[in-house]
Design an enzyme around this catalytic site. Sequence first.
Site, PDB file in Angstrom:
ATOM      1  N   TYR A 179      27.530 -77.978 -10.020  1.00  0.00           N
ATOM      2  CA  TYR A 179      26.888 -77.455 -11.239  1.00  0.00           C
ATOM      3  C   TYR A 179      25.555 -76.756 -10.918  1.00  0.00           C
ATOM      4  CZ  TYR A 179      24.320 -77.361 -15.613  1.00  0.00           C
ATOM      5  OH  TYR A 179      23.565 -76.936 -16.683  1.00  0.00           O
ATOM      6  N   SER A 233      22.834 -70.726 -17.201  1.00  0.00           N
ATOM      7  CA  SER A 233      23.954 -71.141 -18.050  1.00  0.00           C
ATOM      8  C   SER A 233      25.007 -70.075 -18.292  1.00  0.00           C
ATOM      9  CB  SER A 233      23.436 -71.607 -19.406  1.00  0.00           C
ATOM     10  OG  SER A 233      23.033 -72.937 -19.310  1.00  0.00           O
TER      11      SER A 233
END
Length: 326
Positions: free
Chosen positions: A196, A71
């Site tokens: 992603y 992240s």
Amino acid sequence: MAIASSSASAQIQKLVDATYEKYKDVDDGAVATYIPELSKANPDHFGICLATVGGEVFTAGDWEQEFTIQSISKAFAFQMALEERGREEVAKHVGVEPSGDAFNAIELEATTMRPFNPMINAGAIAVSSLIKKGSPEEGVRGFVKRMEKAAGRPLRIDESVYMSESQTGNRNRAIAYLMLNCGIIDAEVDHTLHQYFSQCSLLVNTKDLAMMTATLANLGVNPVTKTRVFDFQFIKDVLTVMFTCGLYDYAGEWAYRVGLPAKSGVGGGIISVVNRQLGLAVYSPKLDARGNSVRGILACKELASHLGLHAFEFTNVGSSFIEWLI
Ligand code: GLU
């Protein structure tokens, strides 16, 4: 900024070493297993790196050990989206409010239907949708190239982590389809998720992260290579969202206790930015219940408190201890 004097450098190195020693035997937390490949991380690994905007680098422990950025990529992808699409367009797809919920919460803002912010999975998937390119390869290459410039060395995607996450990432798939349903992302859902998952699977070491973070601190210029990497006019947007949302549902506590823009990842990395001064990165794969590195939090707290780095530190009237040192 001047290069640190040798005694100041020695003092900072001593503090980094002492922080490593103080926490190296902390054994709390657990390595992430929900992405099966992440469970292979060595729980003992612990690396610290502090890089100043003057190009000084201080390391301790397993700083050379590579791991996936996870992240932490969200902060840099948000920067890229702002640069490529501009504030107004990005704001149509993602908000800037802390969610107060877990990183993988399946929720959107009630009226706008946007994800709360770009630091949680939903927001980051919306951002990936904005920065993806005509082909999946092109979009991933663009992201990796930018990260290479920020780190100052060649980087690559960990294909096993990518595969592992892609095969098991059904919660992220659910979030993406919810956003498609609400008109937040386009119908290229697989393409967006490829972007992603690839971003999250970038392999870095602790020094890479510290250099990338020091590049943010240095108005977008890599302090060692002197290459301009990021457009400085958007860095304040990114740092603001990192400050309020970077540590998931620990963000308020973090702002209170550490007082720095930061971002953590389930790979065990954590970065903190001291604007115009330095980038700090810690790696330790054992996580607390909120998905933040246990030793990462302890080390950042320790260094921030010793160096007087909290944004509202009373000694921080235009200068902190580290600025004074160098
Ligand atoms: N790739 C991870 C996921 O989407 C990132 C989560 C994190 O690092 O917090 O679940």
